[in-house]
Design a protein around this motif. Structure first.
Motif, PDB file in Angstrom:
ATOM      1  N   ASP A 276      10.579  -0.381  -9.010  1.00 15.20           N
ATOM      2  CA  ASP A 276      10.319   1.018  -9.356  1.00 15.20           C
ATOM      3  C   ASP A 276      11.054   1.435 -10.630  1.00 15.20           C
ATOM      4  OD1 ASP A 276      12.874   1.044  -8.285  1.00 15.20           O
ATOM      5  OD2 ASP A 276      12.481   2.622  -6.813  1.00 15.20           O
ATOM      6  N   GLU A 277      11.386   0.454 -11.454  1.00 13.16           N
ATOM      7  CA  GLU A 277      12.030   0.711 -12.744  1.00 13.16           C
ATOM      8  C   GLU A 277      11.339  -0.134 -13.809  1.00 13.16           C
ATOM      9  OE1 GLU A 277      16.233  -0.051 -12.530  1.00 13.16           O
ATOM     10  OE2 GLU A 277      16.517   1.306 -10.835  1.00 13.16           O
ATOM     11  N   PRO A 278      11.364   0.339 -15.075  1.00 13.57           N
ATOM     12  CA  PRO A 278      10.762  -0.455 -16.150  1.00 13.57           C
ATOM     13  C   PRO A 278      11.380  -1.847 -16.214  1.00 13.57           C
ATOM     14  CG  PRO A 278      11.286   1.762 -16.909  1.00 13.57           C
ATOM     15  CD  PRO A 278      11.890   1.609 -15.538  1.00 13.57           C
ATOM     16  N   PRO A 279      10.571  -2.856 -16.500  1.00 16.40           N
ATOM     17  CA  PRO A 279       9.207  -2.773 -17.024  1.00 16.40           C
ATOM     18  C   PRO A 279       8.132  -2.625 -15.950  1.00 16.40           C
ATOM     19  CG  PRO A 279       9.824  -5.075 -16.905  1.00 16.40           C
ATOM     20  CD  PRO A 279      11.026  -4.271 -16.444  1.00 16.40           C
ATOM     21  N   PHE A 280       8.542  -2.661 -14.657  1.00 13.33           N
ATOM     22  CA  PHE A 280       7.558  -2.553 -13.577  1.00 13.33           C
ATOM     23  C   PHE A 280       7.141  -1.104 -13.343  1.00 13.33           C
ATOM     24  CE2 PHE A 280       9.637  -6.571 -12.387  1.00 13.33           C
ATOM     25  CZ  PHE A 280       8.523  -7.373 -12.240  1.00 13.33           C
ATOM     26  N   GLU A 281       5.884  -0.939 -12.978  1.00 15.60           N
ATOM     27  CA  GLU A 281       5.357   0.343 -12.522  1.00 15.60           C
ATOM     28  C   GLU A 281       4.301   0.027 -11.471  1.00 15.60           C
ATOM     29  OE1 GLU A 281       3.416   4.466 -14.294  1.00 15.60           O
ATOM     30  OE2 GLU A 281       3.749   2.772 -15.629  1.00 15.60           O
ATOM     31  N   LEU A 282       4.461   0.602 -10.288  1.00 17.22           N
ATOM     32  CA  LEU A 282       3.514   0.396  -9.188  1.00 17.22           C
ATOM     33  C   LEU A 282       2.968   1.742  -8.765  1.00 17.22           C
ATOM     34  CD1 LEU A 282       5.388  -2.261  -7.094  1.00 17.22           C
ATOM     35  CD2 LEU A 282       3.004  -2.405  -7.777  1.00 17.22           C
ATOM     36  N   LEU A 283       1.659   1.891  -8.852  1.00 18.54           N
ATOM     37  CA  LEU A 283       1.000   3.147  -8.512  1.00 18.54           C
ATOM     38  C   LEU A 283       0.223   2.973  -7.217  1.00 18.54           C
ATOM     39  CD1 LEU A 283      -0.331   3.884 -12.097  1.00 18.54           C
ATOM     40  CD2 LEU A 283       1.785   4.711 -11.059  1.00 18.54           C
ATOM     41  N   ALA A 284       0.401   3.919  -6.305  1.00 15.25           N
ATOM     42  CA  ALA A 284      -0.286   3.868  -5.010  1.00 15.25           C
ATOM     43  C   ALA A 284      -1.795   3.906  -5.215  1.00 15.25           C
ATOM     44  CB  ALA A 284       0.159   5.041  -4.142  1.00 15.25           C
ATOM     45  N   ARG A 285      -2.494   3.268  -4.311  1.00 17.49           N
ATOM     46  CA  ARG A 285      -3.951   3.288  -4.385  1.00 17.49           C
ATOM     47  C   ARG A 285      -4.441   4.709  -4.101  1.00 17.49           C
ATOM     48  NH1 ARG A 285      -4.753  -0.538   0.904  1.00 17.49           N
ATOM     49  NH2 ARG A 285      -4.323   1.028   2.489  1.00 17.49           N
ATOM     50  N   LYS A 286      -5.577   5.044  -4.700  1.00 15.48           N
ATOM     51  CA  LYS A 286      -6.167   6.371  -4.507  1.00 15.48           C
ATOM     52  C   LYS A 286      -7.162   6.372  -3.359  1.00 15.48           C
ATOM     53  CE  LYS A 286      -5.262   7.867  -9.088  1.00 15.48           C
ATOM     54  NZ  LYS A 286      -5.420   7.752 -10.418  1.00 15.48           N
ATOM     55  N   THR A 287      -7.773   5.224  -3.137  1.00 13.51           N
ATOM     56  CA  THR A 287      -8.703   5.057  -2.017  1.00 13.51           C
ATOM     57  C   THR A 287      -8.388   3.722  -1.345  1.00 13.51           C
ATOM     58  OG1 THR A 287     -10.374   3.949  -3.365  1.00 13.51           O
ATOM     59  CG2 THR A 287     -10.546   6.346  -3.189  1.00 13.51           C
ATOM     60  N   THR A 288      -8.854   3.568  -0.131  1.00 14.82           N
ATOM     61  CA  THR A 288      -8.618   2.317   0.592  1.00 14.82           C
ATOM     62  C   THR A 288      -9.855   1.438   0.473  1.00 14.82           C
ATOM     63  OG1 THR A 288      -7.200   3.474   2.163  1.00 14.82           O
ATOM     64  CG2 THR A 288      -8.022   1.304   2.826  1.00 14.82           C
ATOM     65  N   PRO A 289      -9.720   0.290  -0.212  1.00 16.52           N
ATOM     66  CA  PRO A 289     -10.878  -0.600  -0.330  1.00 16.52           C
ATOM     67  C   PRO A 289     -11.132  -1.320   0.992  1.00 16.52           C
ATOM     68  CG  PRO A 289      -8.942  -1.611  -1.311  1.00 16.52           C
ATOM     69  CD  PRO A 289      -8.528  -0.231  -0.867  1.00 16.52           C
ATOM     70  N   ARG A 290     -12.285  -1.931   1.106  1.00 16.40           N
ATOM     71  CA  ARG A 290     -12.568  -2.776   2.275  1.00 16.40           C
ATOM     72  C   ARG A 290     -11.749  -4.052   2.107  1.00 16.40           C
ATOM     73  NH1 ARG A 290     -14.698  -3.645   6.936  1.00 16.40           N
ATOM     74  NH2 ARG A 290     -15.982  -5.465   7.364  1.00 16.40           N
ATOM     75  N   ILE A 291     -10.870  -4.303   3.057  1.00 14.12           N
ATOM     76  CA  ILE A 291      -9.927  -5.419   2.980  1.00 14.12           C
ATOM     77  C   ILE A 291     -10.348  -6.522   3.936  1.00 14.12           C
ATOM     78  CG2 ILE A 291      -7.517  -6.091   3.334  1.00 14.12           C
ATOM     79  CD1 ILE A 291      -6.753  -3.172   2.628  1.00 14.12           C
ATOM     80  N   VAL A 292     -10.301  -7.752   3.431  1.00 14.72           N
ATOM     81  CA  VAL A 292     -10.571  -8.922   4.257  1.00 14.72           C
ATOM     82  C   VAL A 292      -9.283  -9.730   4.380  1.00 14.72           C
ATOM     83  CG1 VAL A 292     -13.035  -9.059   3.779  1.00 14.72           C
ATOM     84  CG2 VAL A 292     -11.431 -10.200   2.252  1.00 14.72           C
TER      85      VAL A 292
ATOM     86  N   MET B  17       3.778   7.058  -7.517  1.00  8.79           N
ATOM     87  CA  MET B  17       4.440   5.795  -7.802  1.00  8.79           C
ATOM     88  C   MET B  17       5.075   5.261  -6.519  1.00  8.79           C
ATOM     89  SD  MET B  17       6.829   4.999 -10.972  1.00  8.79           S
ATOM     90  CE  MET B  17       7.910   3.616 -11.019  1.00  8.79           C
ATOM     91  N   LEU B  18       4.953   3.955  -6.312  1.00 12.62           N
ATOM     92  CA  LEU B  18       5.567   3.350  -5.132  1.00 12.62           C
ATOM     93  C   LEU B  18       7.048   3.098  -5.416  1.00 12.62           C
ATOM     94  CD1 LEU B  18       2.804   0.768  -4.153  1.00 12.62           C
ATOM     95  CD2 LEU B  18       3.173   3.071  -3.244  1.00 12.62           C
ATOM     96  N   ARG B  19       7.890   3.537  -4.499  1.00 16.49           N
ATOM     97  CA  ARG B  19       9.342   3.392  -4.632  1.00 16.49           C
ATOM     98  C   ARG B  19       9.833   2.282  -3.713  1.00 16.49           C
ATOM     99  NH1 ARG B  19      10.530   5.781  -9.223  1.00 16.49           N
ATOM    100  NH2 ARG B  19       9.593   7.835  -9.391  1.00 16.49           N
ATOM    101  N   ARG B  20      11.103   1.953  -3.836  1.00 16.80           N
ATOM    102  CA  ARG B  20      11.685   0.862  -3.050  1.00 16.80           C
ATOM    103  C   ARG B  20      11.517   1.070  -1.551  1.00 16.80           C
ATOM    104  NH1 ARG B  20      17.235   0.331  -6.554  1.00 16.80           N
ATOM    105  NH2 ARG B  20      16.085   0.759  -8.450  1.00 16.80           N
ATOM    106  N   ASP B  21      11.597   2.314  -1.093  1.00 12.50           N
ATOM    107  CA  ASP B  21      11.494   2.552   0.353  1.00 12.50           C
ATOM    108  C   ASP B  21      10.114   2.186   0.903  1.00 12.50           C
ATOM    109  OD1 ASP B  21      10.242   4.730  -0.878  1.00 12.50           O
ATOM    110  OD2 ASP B  21      11.060   6.195   0.515  1.00 12.50           O
ATOM    111  N   PHE B  22       9.087   2.147   0.053  1.00  9.49           N
ATOM    112  CA  PHE B  22       7.752   1.703   0.464  1.00  9.49           C
ATOM    113  C   PHE B  22       7.818   0.277   1.018  1.00  9.49           C
ATOM    114  CE2 PHE B  22       3.898  -0.704  -0.636  1.00  9.49           C
ATOM    115  CZ  PHE B  22       2.914   0.045  -0.008  1.00  9.49           C
ATOM    116  N   PHE B  23       8.698  -0.546   0.446  1.00  6.52           N
ATOM    117  CA  PHE B  23       8.804  -1.956   0.801  1.00  6.52           C
ATOM    118  C   PHE B  23       9.778  -2.216   1.944  1.00  6.52           C
ATOM    119  CE2 PHE B  23       7.461  -1.689  -3.588  1.00  6.52           C
ATOM    120  CZ  PHE B  23       6.367  -2.531  -3.594  1.00  6.52           C
ATOM    121  N   ALA B  24      10.510  -1.200   2.389  1.00 10.30           N
ATOM    122  CA  ALA B  24      11.555  -1.375   3.402  1.00 10.30           C
ATOM    123  C   ALA B  24      10.985  -1.355   4.819  1.00 10.30           C
ATOM    124  CB  ALA B  24      12.625  -0.302   3.227  1.00 10.30           C
TER     125      ALA B  24
END
Length: 190
Positions: free
Chosen positions: A139-155, A1-8
């Motif tokens: 990072d609290e309900p109702p939100f839930e953010l899950l880290a990606r499992k693989t890195t897609p090709r990004i444009v 799960m992505l936490r607030r520090d991910f965004f800092a």
């Protein structure tokens, strides 16, 4: 799960790393396929001219939602980034729907999966995001953010629907995704 520090950290570091992450609101959502970055030096940013009652959540702390109404019609969901006092946020433009599709169809009154979350207003309607979610922790309900499992090709490409700093390539998306709000111009991926 992505936490607030991910965004800092810089909005320009966070934005591409959100592509492929899963966003759920009360269990409804999907994989993030398109975002746009806005920083405080950006004349297209809501925080460019300083803090107001409307944009106050954008000034931090990181890891919270900033919700605004576009053209008086659609809600738009942004993720606040960087250190408190900076007006940096990421607009969530599109999702590939994966969770709660029937609830999304009820809210949007459309059946086509591609039409459920292919734009920031559609996405908020499908997920039930309103001004009531403004300044809510990601990072609290109702939100839930899950880290990606693989890195897609990004444009990358220019942002959509703005007139100031429109040339900046601060829109990120999954290459070739049918769930984008609109196709990207042909560019080199990340």
């Amino acid at each position: 799960m992505l936490r607030r520090d991910f965004f800092a950290r810089s909005v320009h570091d966070v934005a591409p790393e959100l592509i492929g992450a899963t966003l759920l609101v009360a269990g409804v959502g999907g994989v993030i396929v398109e975002v746009e970055a806005y920083d405080e030096e950006d004349p297209a940013s809501h925080g460019f001219r300083g803090q107001t009652a409307r944009n106050a959540p954008m000034f931090g702390p990181a890891g919270f939602a900033y919700i605004y109404r576009s053209y008086g019609i659609h809600w738009c969901l942004n993720f606040v980034c960087d250190e408190p006092g900076r007006a940096d946020a990421i607009l969530i433009r599109a999702l590939e729907p994966t969770h709660g599709l029937e609830r999304m169809r009820e809210r949007r009154h459309v059946d086509a999966e591609r039409a459920l979350c292919s734009g920031p207003g559609k996405l908020c309607q499908a997920l039930g995001v309103t001004l009531a979610h403004n300044a809510a922790a990601l990072d609290e309900p109702p939100f839930e953010l899950l880290a990606r499992k693989t890195t897609p090709r990004i444009v990358t490409g220019p942002r959509v629907g703005i007139t100031r700093a429109a040339e900046l390539p601060w829109r990120y998306g999954v290459e070739g995704s049918p769930f984008l709000s609109r196709p990207f111009p042909r560019r080199t991926g990340l």
